[in-house]
Write an enzyme that holds these catalytic residues in place. Sequence first.
Site, short mmCIF file in Angstrom:
data_model
loop_
_atom_site.label_atom_id
_atom_site.label_comp_id
_atom_site.label_asym_id
_atom_site.label_seq_id
_atom_site.Cartn_x
_atom_site.Cartn_y
_atom_site.Cartn_z
N ILE A 1 0.93 -0.77 -0.43
CA ILE A 1 -0.14 0.05 0.14
C ILE A 1 0.76 1.41 -0.16
O ILE A 1 1.81 1.42 0.62
CB ILE A 1 -0.70 -0.18 1.79
CG1 ILE A 1 -1.31 -0.87 1.25
CG2 ILE A 1 -1.67 1.23 1.20
CD1 ILE A 1 -2.10 -2.02 2.37
N CYS A 2 0.72 2.49 -0.03
CA CYS A 2 1.69 3.43 -0.80
C CYS A 2 0.08 4.16 -0.08
O CYS A 2 -0.79 5.48 -0.73
CB CYS A 2 1.63 4.12 -2.74
SG CYS A 2 2.49 6.05 -2.01
N LEU A 3 0.89 5.30 1.42
CA LEU A 3 -0.58 5.89 2.20
C LEU A 3 1.14 6.38 3.13
O LEU A 3 1.73 5.73 3.96
CB LEU A 3 -1.25 4.84 2.72
CG LEU A 3 -2.21 5.69 3.75
CD1 LEU A 3 -3.15 6.61 3.08
CD2 LEU A 3 -3.23 4.86 4.66
#
Lengths: 991, 171
Positions: B108-110
């Site tokens: 995940i890119c967060l």
Amino acid sequence: MAAFLSQHPIPYPQGRKRIFESVFPPSASSTLPTPLATPTSSFVAPPSQPSQPSQPPQTPTPSHGYNTRHHPNVTPSPAPISFAPSPAAIFARESRAWHLATTYLSFPADPFPGSLGEYVQTHQDPTRDVAEAIRYLTIHHAEDPTPETSLLEWYTCEVRRHFLAHVRPEISIPTEYSDGARLLEEILGRLTTAQSIYLFRLRTYIVPEKKKGRARRNLDSWDESDDSKVQAFVRSLNSIISYSLPDPAWNKLVYEKFLELCGTAVGLPGGDDGDDDDDTVLNDGDGAGNDSMSGDEDVYQGVRLSQQSFATETDIDGDIVVDDDGVAIGNPKDMDGIDEFDVYRQRAEEKADEKRKKRKEEKPREKARKKVLEIWAAMEKLGVGGGGRRGERVINTLLTTYINAHFAGVWETPSKVGDDLNRWVEHVLGQLVLDVLFSSKSVNSAEGWAARLKKLSPRESFRASRQSLDSRKKGAMEVDAGAGVGEDDIKRRKEDLESWKRIAIGRLGRLRVGELFDIVVEWPDSLGGVEDLKSYIISPQTRLHLTTTFTSALSTRLLHPAAATSDILRAYISLIRAFTVLDPRGVLLDRVSRGIRRYLRERDDTVRVIVRGIMSESLPDGSEDAEDLSELAHELGKGIPATQQGGGLEELDYDDLSWAPDPVDAGPEFRRSKGLDVVGSLISLWESKEVWTKEVAAVLSSRLLGSGEWLFEKEIRTIELLKLRFGETTMQGCDVMLKDIADSKRSDTHIRAQEGLRMEGSPEIHTKILSRLFWPTMKEDGFQVPLEIRELQERYERGFETLKKKRKLTWLQTMGTVEVELELEDRVVQVPDAATWQAAVIHQFGEERCDKWTISQLADNLEMEESLVKKAVQFWQCRDVLKEIGNGVYTVIEDLEELEASTPPKTGVAAAEEEEEVTDEKKRERMVVEQFVVGMLTNGGAMPLERISMMLGLVPGGFSWGQEELREFLSRMKSEGKVEYKGGSWRIPKA
Amino acid sequence: MDQSAESPNTSSSGKSTTTLNGGQSVSKRLQTELMQLMMSTTPGISAFPTDGNLQHWTGTINGPEGTPYESLTFKLSLEFPSNYPMAPPTVLFTTPMFHPNVDMSGRICLDILKDKWSAVYNVQSILLSLQSLLGEPNNKSPLNGQAAELWDKDPKEYKRLLMLRHKEAED
């Protein structure tokens, strides 16, 4: 001259035969030569002495009287016949003599009369020529006995035949008999009579005494006789007798009877006589032994002369179980039946006078002992003693019964049981056995001694009871080999005694193991029992036996739903104490306590009961928990035993000089001796400390809030002691609680002074300020307090906020107490410790001008929960302040006389409160568990019950439900549609 | 819940002490978070430790309504480092995912799981952020270019590809 005499023909041979046959039917051996077969032969027995003129053979001697001295004294001729008659003549003579002798000596086909005396009275003396024929045969064939011609051999066969045909049927034992004692005595009497008669004839006619001049002929002195022929005959007879006895029945009979008599002899039945009697027996043991020995002699020597048979003797003595006063001595249970007993009593009364003269003041035990010896001697004589096995079994059972009868439930301390038992074995049992061993007349003979010793050797008996037949034989052989005389025997007797003692200790141990549960429950009054056990648990087998027996006793008697948790805990505490005494290393404790610990973990109120026990000093007096396990508080005060403080580094303590490896039978999870640390054992029931702190906090908070005091020294002490167990950080919450209370006192004074709250006419208000985070969650169902109180509270709040910046007070309106004084028309009601909500409700009745309220009206007005209002109304109803006037409307009872009309329900307020509290807590717990289960199943997928139970360990504060409880809970969730059960697993239903 | 203040951030002290204290404080913090999460019952998100291991959780997110993810559930794995909450947990989608900010292996890119992490965030806030991320992807820095492109242009194709990829977790 002699030749001439020998040529004399015998007149009337045919007639004589007929006469004989009419009296004595042809015997089994009548195929032997008869006068008919040898009609021409003539026979005259050689004269005994030339000087003694023989009577004319035609004249029979009808000697009806019994003359015991004459027949044996018919001395055999010193010289064999020195003539040389023709072989044919010799043969004929022999045949004739044989015929006469065997015909006479054959036994009639009837059973014997009751006694030897009767027999002797009725039987006919031999005629002159028969006597001579016998003498002829014995003299002739004494030197070269061949089976065909030996009269002795023939007699042996004849006796055997007669015994089997006529005596044996009489000694059969019916499958059911009511009076074993009499049966045994009858059988023994018959056998003795038969043996005496056989022997009597043997002695009288066939093997006459060689010595003259014996004043009294002793029939049963066979074993002293050095005549090997007689001995051989007796051996043969005895073997046939013992063969004839019906095996299991006979053994059983003898065993039972022996047991009963020996039991009486060694003081079995009465458990109350104890030491005194033992001593008496001990003191007059020797005398008694001698008495009975001489008594024996009288009995058996007198058989012939005094015409007194064994059977008649036993008839007189048969009522041995009845005292002179007709009081039962024997244990009635040991008697075979009450009916018989009555018969005995009757007979006893009939003969009472006679007996009183006859009997000395014998104790029943002495009588029994004498009886045993009599029977034993009779059996010995008959060769049916049964060897060692009978003795073993009797001793074995005696030991067990004695121990059970005397020591069961006797747990005094210091325990004298072991010593008592040793003394009993040594002096009473040993004495009895010794009497049996030595009472026989064969005492002088080393062989007889050894044989008897062998029969009762406990070593053999020990093996017999435990090992196979083979090894038993071997044991007997060892004993045989070791059998000696003199010092060896004495030494061996000592060894025997020692091994009896060992067996006795073992039996005692078994008894104690069986009683162990009661011992534990009775602790500490049962210390003696544990002391007895110490000498038992010296081998891994006995230890294993102890643990398995005790564990099963625990699970059947204690670990079931019917037992209260406090009872189980108390038993567990006693168990810890008792086993610490029993086995200081703690291995046994470790093993037996596993079951009970597992069970305790499953009970949901265990923690509560334990904590209330520990903190019983803080609980109000009279609360049931306080009394239950208050000893725990005391235990806690003792602190932690030094041995435990090493903790996990104990293994590395190289300075511990008393270090020893774990015992061999220690389990894999065995932890080293915990010392006597009851509280520690209980606390370690759960790994998690939160379980405990939560409960401790609950008890503490109710104590701190429920009391008007400000000083809580006992509580501080308890918490400090608990810190030693749980560590500082775990008990931090409780510390804060205590500190809150102490601080509250100061800030309360301060705020009140500052805000000027001490005003005349207005209610006083005091507070306890709690740090919310550290206290157990409390019910916060607020309600509308009366207006003046509300004002006071607001002012108080202001004061607090100036004192402690940035802090806010939240009132717990339901907590707290109010001193209520109600002025009614006819009385003043004072309640010093009413709850705030109770006060608020009654305030409602006074404040407004309305004095009639329904529950729901009150609830609306006060913004209080209806259930709480209901409880408050009940409270005031119980105090005769409120009453229901119909349709759920309540009003104040201004005048007590009005009360007559209504009957206020005064029940169940306290109970209702208690219940409410529990369910509140439980409800919260259930909610948490439910959330966790849902979270778990949502994320982890379907899970079986065990896994859920394990995962719920993550619940903060610990999870103490049993699997059953959880299963039930899940089922409830299932019925609410929150989870579903499929394929052995629980899961969240798919939307 | 200011347990974070107590947690030792003194790396200068002995290594063993740090891990020991750190481990204790991590589990304490996680236990508190778990309790909080369980009690708050925010709809659509849920998490629970896997196999009783407090440092590894499984999370579940329901797709927010009005997005292509509606009525779908997604599983996540949360791995907490031993210095949590000083460092963010490693969060991965275990359910196959089609989303501009999630790559094919579930990463995940967060930002809050990377450089914007703060100790005040907790499992609940992470899960809520991820739930909202499903409805409002950050198309400027996509991990999945195709998804980023289709998100605005062709919602139907997006949904089709999503359903193609999506697979309900088996129990």
